[in-house]
Structures are given as structure tokens and as C-alpha cells.
Design an enzyme around this catalytic site. Structure first.
Site, PDB file in Angstrom:
ATOM      1  N   CYS A 201       4.168  -5.435  16.066  1.00 36.60           N
ATOM      2  CA  CYS A 201       3.518  -4.438  16.939  1.00 36.60           C
ATOM      3  C   CYS A 201       2.022  -4.770  17.046  1.00 36.60           C
ATOM      4  O   CYS A 201       1.368  -5.047  16.048  1.00 36.60           O
ATOM      5  CB  CYS A 201       3.706  -3.027  16.380  1.00 36.60           C
TER       6      CYS A 201
ATOM      7  N   CYS B  42      -0.798  -2.844  14.943  1.00 37.53           N
ATOM      8  CA  CYS B  42      -0.551  -2.568  13.531  1.00 37.53           C
ATOM      9  C   CYS B  42      -1.069  -3.683  12.618  1.00 37.53           C
ATOM     10  O   CYS B  42      -0.809  -4.860  12.856  1.00 37.53           O
ATOM     11  CB  CYS B  42       0.946  -2.364  13.321  1.00 37.53           C
TER      12      CYS B  42
ATOM     13  N   LEU C  80       7.912   5.346  19.272  1.00 42.58           N
ATOM     14  CA  LEU C  80       8.226   5.057  20.675  1.00 42.58           C
ATOM     15  C   LEU C  80       7.008   4.436  21.373  1.00 42.58           C
ATOM     16  O   LEU C  80       7.101   3.348  21.931  1.00 42.58           O
ATOM     17  CB  LEU C  80       8.680   6.351  21.355  1.00 42.58           C
ATOM     18  N   HIS C  81       5.918   5.145  21.359  1.00 43.88           N
ATOM     19  CA  HIS C  81       4.616   4.633  21.820  1.00 43.88           C
ATOM     20  C   HIS C  81       4.520   4.289  23.310  1.00 43.88           C
ATOM     21  O   HIS C  81       3.442   3.874  23.762  1.00 43.88           O
ATOM     22  CB  HIS C  81       4.167   3.406  21.005  1.00 43.88           C
TER      23      HIS C  81
ATOM     24  N   CYS D 243       5.398  -7.366   7.480  1.00 44.90           N
ATOM     25  CA  CYS D 243       6.385  -6.868   8.444  1.00 44.90           C
ATOM     26  C   CYS D 243       6.548  -7.929   9.519  1.00 44.90           C
ATOM     27  O   CYS D 243       5.604  -8.639   9.842  1.00 44.90           O
ATOM     28  CB  CYS D 243       5.873  -5.577   9.079  1.00 44.90           C
TER      29      CYS D 243
ATOM     30  N   GLU E 146       0.812  -1.215   0.000  1.00 48.17           N
ATOM     31  CA  GLU E 146       0.000   0.000   0.000  1.00 48.17           C
ATOM     32  C   GLU E 146       0.843   1.261   0.000  1.00 48.17           C
ATOM     33  O   GLU E 146       1.942   1.275   0.544  1.00 48.17           O
ATOM     34  CB  GLU E 146      -0.854   0.025   1.279  1.00 48.17           C
TER      35      GLU E 146
END
Ligand code: SAH
Length: 352
Positions: A118, A121, A217-218, A114, A94
Site C-alpha cells: 500500500c 503505509c 477500503l480507502h 508486509c 511494533e
């Protein structure tokens, strides 16, 4: 494309060397490079100033990686365009094109899927299938420019995939995209976003590129970050921030920290205070992104008041922060979601 070389991933020197080996004049390499890198053609037959025999000779040895539009969604709210592109092996990625006052920005993918895992995601749900070549990353820009008849001025490597997990190809992409004989998009107009692969951040720092490094970072500490980002078990928050400090010092460039605001997980005043303490005095800026709920998880976004309060606390520590403007909200513009829904639709068709 077995046995053929991806010609768009070659820089001008490499192309000239290959042409010299084929006993072809040097100016032919420049012509081909221009067709590939500036015009973004996807077929040798489009290279109309080359003799037919040469086009055939090139097509026998090389292939041009292309990004074919499989789906295209246009936001009725702000004109943001989201593409699902298919690659030579039918894998899909995308890209998103956003219009800002200063020009057009494209968000490109660097991998099919990926492997970072995470929790919030959509890109990582089925792991990583493969890396994209430099030419395939470029092809997303070329395809969008041609489709929309525009010139893109800014690039963010924030689509599907972890750019620093595809380090060599991404560096090659950066070299090609900024070349004055190619798209000539300056490093200052490029952002690379990473979930925090520390050894690669250190390597990148040594190159002193003028790109903006964004770090996802989150969370302000390992206790929270471990629960949402598996990569943190390898390189914890303090190790990551030390590498970021080093990066900012080496390059003189301000780091942009992405912080996805997830209700009840990482958005408390206490989190803001911890984050403020850790980033105090650093060349940094925090971007808050309300988490985009993905079907496969149960996260909810923080409300506006919570985000504003979070920013106010960060400001008390001298840390600047802003809320990322949401574009393309009506077309599910956040990465990985379109590919995921196209895949599920295809699976349904198969099982029916
Ligand atoms: N792998 C890189 C770049 C791709 S993701 C990275 O991790 O930075 C681009 C950004 O979108 C990252 O900050 C990522 O954490 C964030 N992101 C992913 N899914 C999201 C979601 N559902 N809601 C909000 N942000 C999300």
C-alpha cells in the site's frame, strides 16, 4: 531457535499430548500453560513451581518466543505507549497500547514487514521478512502487560503485516488469546484488519467468529484503489464488497470499513457519493482516518471540514461514519514508522 519448538504456540491439548509423550503428568502441562499464557513468562526458570530438572528438560526441547522491549515511547498527550520489540532473530515489530474509557487496547503486529505494498503505509517499505508465530503475536500482549502492570481487554490486529497473509498463525492466535485458561480476551473484543484478501475473508466467514472484521477500503472504485493498493489488481472493489456482504450475512457482524482520507486522492464529494451507493443497505460502518504522512511519500491529510462533509454525504445514503480519534500523535503511533526510523538510524551508524 533451530531444532526447538515454539511452546507458546501450542494449545492446552497439544501441550498435554506432548507432556504425555515425555511421560509427564497432565497437571504439569496445565501449570506450564498457565505460566506461558497467563503470566507471559519469557524463561523456563520463572516457572517456580516446576522442579529444576523439568525446567531444564523443557528448555532443551522448546523455546519461549519473547518480545523484548527495544524502544518505548510514551505520548505526553494521552498516555499512548508505542513499543519496538525485538524477536529471537533480532527482527523487530511494533505494538501500540491505547487507553480508552472501557480499558486498554493493544494494536499488535502479525508479520515482520508486509508484502501488500500500500502506497501510504510505512510497514511495507521493505517487503515482508517473515510471518510471526501465534506465540510471537501473544508475546506482544504479554510484554506490554508486564511492562505497564495492566490487563489488556481489547486487541486489534492492525499493526505491521497483513493478518490474512499469515492466516494459520493468526487463527491459532485467536484461539489461544480467547481461551478461558489463557488471556481470555473474548472474540467480541478483537478486531482483525485486512487490505482485502478475498478468498481468506470467505474462509473466515465460514468460521463465524464473533470478532470484528475491519476492511481497509480507502477508495470507492478500482480506478483510485488500484493506484494506492496493489492488492486491488487481484481482487477489485466490487469483488471485495461482495465478499464483505457475504461475511456480514454469514456472521451477523457489522463490517468496519477503514477509509484513509488523502487530500486530493480519495476525499471528494464524488468519492463519498460512489462509496455511499456501494455500501447502502449493508451491515457496515465507515471509519475515516486522516492519512498519516510518511517521510517516503507525498500524501497529505484531508482537513476536518472535508472529512465532515464526506460523512454528511455518506449519511445521505444511510451509511454511518465517524472520524477515528487520533491517539499518540506526538509519538508517531501509526504502524511501521518506528521500525523504519530505527532501521535508518542503524544504517547511518554503519555508513559513518
Ligand atoms: N494489513 C492490514 C492491517 C494493518 S494496517 C490492513 O491493511 O488492514 C492498519 C490500518 O492502517 C489499515 O487500514 C491501513 O490501511 C492503515 N494505514 C497504514 N498506513 C497508514 C497511514 N500512513 N496513514 C493512515 N492509515 C494508514
Amino acid at each position: 531457535m533451530k531444532n526447538k519448538t515454539d511452546i507458546k504456540s501450542l494449545n492446552l491439548c497439544e501441550l498435554e499430548a506432548a507432556f504425555a509423550q515425555m511421560q509427564l503428568p497432565k497437571f504439569r502441562a496445565s501449570q506450564v500453560y498457565r505460566w506461558l499464557q497467563v503470566q507471559g513468562v519469557s524463561d523456563f526458570d520463572e516457572m517456580t513451581n516446576l522442579p529444576l530438572a523439568l525446567r531444564e528438560q523443557l528448555a532443551a526441547a522448546y523455546y519461549i518466543p519473547s518480545a523484548k522491549i527495544e524502544r518505548k515511547l510514551v505520548s505526553a498527550l494521552d498516555g499512548t505507549v508505542k513499543y519496538l520489540f525485538s524477536l529471537y532473530d533480532a527482527q523487530t515489530v511494533e505494538s501500540v497500547v491505547m487507553r480508552y474509557k472501557y480499558g486498554y487496547t493493544i494494536c499488535v503486529s502479525t508479520q515482520v514487514g508486509c508484502r501488500m505494498g500500500c502506497k501510504f503505509c510505512a510497514s511495507t517499505l521493505n517487503g515482508c521478512i517473515r510471518n510471526l508465530s501465534a506465540g510471537e503475536i501473544l508475546s506482544q500482549i504479554h510484554a506490554a502487560q508486564r511492562d505497564l502492570d495492566i490487563r489488556i481487554s481489547h486487541v486489534v490486529l492492525m499493526g505491521m503485516g497483513e493478518p490474512l497473509d499469515n492466516y494459520e498463525n493468526v487463527l491459532r492466535f485467536l484461539e489461544l488469546v480467547s481461551d478461558e485458561n489463557a488471556l481470555h480476551i473474548s472474540a467480541r473484543n478483537i478486531s482483525l484488519s485486512t487490505c482485502g484478501i478475498v478468498p481468506k475473508i470467505k474462509e473466515l466467514a465460514k468460521l463465524k467468529l464473533q470478532i470484528t472484521l475491519s476492511v481497509s477500503l480507502h477508495a470507492p472504485n478500482d480506478a483510485i484503489r488500484n493506484t494506492i493498493m496493489p492488492v486491488n489488481r487481484k481482487w477489485g472493489v466490487d469483488t471485495l464488497l461482495a465478499a464483505c456482504r457475504e461475511y456480514a450475512e454469514d456472521t451477523g457482524r457489522r463490517i468496519s470499513f477503514e477509509y484513509t482520507m488523502i487530500h486530493g486522492v480519495n476525499d471528494s464529494d464524488e468519492c463519498a457519493r460512489r462509496l455511499g451507493k456501494k455500501l447502502r443497505g449493508m451491515l457496515a460502518h465507515v471509519n475515516l482516518i486522516p492519512v498519516n504522512p510518511v517521510k517516503e511519500n507525498t500524501f497529505h491529510k484531508s482537513d476536518r471540514a472535508r472529512m465532515e462533509r464526506f460523512i454528511a454525504v455518506l449519511n445521505e445514503y444511510g451509511v454511518t461514519a465517524t472520524v477515528r480519534r487520533t491517539l499518540g500523535a506526538d509519538i508517531n503511533a501509526s504502524c511501521g514508522q518506528l521500525r523504519q526510523s530505527a532501521k535508518q538510524a542503524a544504517q547511518k551508524e554503519v555508513s559513518n
